[in-house]
Design an enzyme around this catalytic site. Structure first.
Site, PDB file in Angstrom:
ATOM      1  N   GLY A   1      -0.603  -6.495   1.865  1.00  0.00           N
ATOM      2  CA  GLY A   1      -1.007  -7.815   1.397  1.00  0.00           C
ATOM      3  C   GLY A   1      -0.947  -7.787  -0.107  1.00  0.00           C
ATOM      4  N   GLU A   2      -2.034  -8.129  -0.738  1.00  0.00           N
ATOM      5  CA  GLU A   2      -2.115  -8.033  -2.204  1.00  0.00           C
ATOM      6  C   GLU A   2      -3.345  -7.191  -2.516  1.00  0.00           C
ATOM      7  OE1 GLU A   2      -0.423  -8.605  -4.971  1.00  0.00           O
ATOM      8  OE2 GLU A   2      -2.211  -7.831  -5.945  1.00  0.00           O
TER       9      GLU A   2
ATOM     10  N   CYS B   1       1.201  -0.065   2.284  1.00  0.00           N
ATOM     11  CA  CYS B   1       1.555  -0.898   1.129  1.00  0.00           C
ATOM     12  C   CYS B   1       0.313  -1.188   0.271  1.00  0.00           C
ATOM     13  CB  CYS B   1       2.280  -2.154   1.598  1.00  0.00           C
ATOM     14  SG  CYS B   1       3.349  -2.821   0.312  1.00  0.00           S
TER      15      CYS B   1
ATOM     16  N   ARG C   1       2.218  -0.047  -8.724  1.00  0.00           N
ATOM     17  CA  ARG C   1       2.437  -1.233  -7.892  1.00  0.00           C
ATOM     18  C   ARG C   1       3.827  -1.812  -8.144  1.00  0.00           C
ATOM     19  NH1 ARG C   1      -1.321  -5.234  -9.841  1.00  0.00           N
ATOM     20  NH2 ARG C   1      -1.118  -6.325  -7.875  1.00  0.00           N
TER      21      ARG C   1
ATOM     22  N   ILE D   1       8.092  -4.514   1.045  1.00  0.00           N
ATOM     23  CA  ILE D   1       7.840  -5.832   0.455  1.00  0.00           C
ATOM     24  C   ILE D   1       7.039  -5.607  -0.829  1.00  0.00           C
ATOM     25  CG2 ILE D   1       6.863  -8.130   0.819  1.00  0.00           C
ATOM     26  CD1 ILE D   1       6.911  -7.445   3.884  1.00  0.00           C
ATOM     27  N   ARG D   2       7.707  -5.720  -1.950  1.00  0.00           N
ATOM     28  CA  ARG D   2       7.062  -5.449  -3.246  1.00  0.00           C
ATOM     29  C   ARG D   2       6.214  -4.171  -3.152  1.00  0.00           C
ATOM     30  NH1 ARG D   2       7.485  -8.809  -7.003  1.00  0.00           N
ATOM     31  NH2 ARG D   2       5.451  -8.601  -7.920  1.00  0.00           N
TER      32      ARG D   2
ATOM     33  N   HIS E   1       5.941  -1.008   5.360  1.00  0.00           N
ATOM     34  CA  HIS E   1       5.265  -1.680   6.470  1.00  0.00           C
ATOM     35  C   HIS E   1       5.845  -1.174   7.785  1.00  0.00           C
ATOM     36  CE1 HIS E   1       3.194  -4.920   4.201  1.00  0.00           C
ATOM     37  NE2 HIS E   1       4.114  -4.607   3.323  1.00  0.00           N
TER      38      HIS E   1
ATOM     39  N   GLU F   1       4.520  -1.558  10.589  1.00  0.00           N
ATOM     40  CA  GLU F   1       4.101  -2.480  11.656  1.00  0.00           C
ATOM     41  C   GLU F   1       5.069  -3.649  11.817  1.00  0.00           C
ATOM     42  OE1 GLU F   1       3.008  -2.455   8.643  1.00  0.00           O
ATOM     43  OE2 GLU F   1       2.403  -4.464   7.999  1.00  0.00           O
TER      44      GLU F   1
HETATM   45  N1  GLN Z   1       2.544  -5.635  -4.416  1.00  0.00           N
HETATM   46  C1  GLN Z   1       1.411  -5.661  -3.554  1.00  0.00           C
HETATM   47  C2  GLN Z   1       0.161  -5.164  -4.265  1.00  0.00           C
HETATM   48  O1  GLN Z   1       0.179  -4.792  -5.388  1.00  0.00           O
HETATM   49  C3  GLN Z   1       1.621  -4.865  -2.299  1.00  0.00           C
HETATM   50  C4  GLN Z   1       2.670  -5.546  -1.437  1.00  0.00           C
HETATM   51  C5  GLN Z   1       2.462  -5.365   0.024  1.00  0.00           C
HETATM   52  O2  GLN Z   1       1.416  -4.932   0.497  1.00  0.00           O
HETATM   53  N2  GLN Z   1       3.467  -5.747   0.777  1.00  0.00           N
HETATM   54  O3  GLN Z   1      -0.871  -5.136  -3.639  1.00  0.00           O
END
Ligand code: GLN
Length: 192
Positions: free
Chosen positions: A46-47, A78, A107, A133-134, A169, A171
């Site tokens: 997530g973030e 992540c 990050r 994803i990022r 990820h 999942e």
């Molecule tokens: N860039 C996100 C962060 O700094 C992590 C991205 C993700 O969990 N897919 O939390």
């Protein structure tokens, strides 16, 4: 086995579904007492700065830290990997981590090519289909943390006796390798 998926923000449902498909019971953890009587915890992607803020607002940060320090098995993916780190190289303003896995993380470390991508990577547990994803990168590990996955010479998976943390990820691709490894760690503590 009862696994609590931290359900404050991010990719909660896919983890719960994968855990259930592997025979575990998955509950969504949002309040401190949701952490009672768990055999393991998943911190999803997530973030990470949002997850950090919500953990503090909902009073989960301290009891979760205590439980994880006590050896409760945890899988972080992540943003979850970032949350478990001892050190974040480039935190958002005020962002903290739980300091469970001795590693320094960066990050959003992957450039455009793997900003969002699916690739097969080599791990200690075999090839894994991994979605990025990022994604964060692990810059260094120490103490009892061992590298279990590397891609393009970057560390993307780390394990300690009780924690498993991956930048990607697992999942989202239907590849159960990482979750199976996590559940075998949980089984180890449940049977011990
Ligand atoms: N860039 C996100 C962060 O700094 C992590 C991205 C993700 O969990 N897919 O939390």
């Amino acid at each position: 086995m009862v696994i609590g998926v931290l359900a404050l923000q991010g990719g909660v449902r896919e983890h719960a579904e994968m855990l259930r498909a592997l025979g575990a019971q998955a509950i969504l953890a949002r309040k401190p007492n949701d952490l009672d009587n768990l055999d393991g915890v998943v911190i999803p992607g997530g973030e990470s700065s949002t997850i950090d803020r919500l953990m503090r607002i909902f009073g989960l940060a301290d009891p979760l830290t205590e439980a994880l320090r006590g050896g409760l098995p945890v899988l972080g993916t992540c943003a979850g990997l970032i949350t478990l780190a001892t050190e974040i190289e480039d935190p958002a303003p005020g962002q903290k981590s739980l300091g469970i896995v001795d590693m320094r993380v960066r990050r959003n470390a992957f450039g455009r090519q793997v900003d969002s991508a699916v690739e097969t990577i080599v791990t200690r547990y075999g090839a894994v289909r991994a979605a990025y994803i990022r994604a964060p990168e692990v810059v260094s590990v120490g103490g009892d943390a061992e590298v279990i996955a590397v891609t393009s010479e970057r560390i993307v998976g780390v394990e300690t006796p009780s924690a498993l943390a991956v930048s990607f990820h697992p999942e989202l691709t239907g590849d159960t390798t990482i979750h199976e490894r996590f559940l075998s760690k949980v089984r180890g503590t449940v049977d011990a």
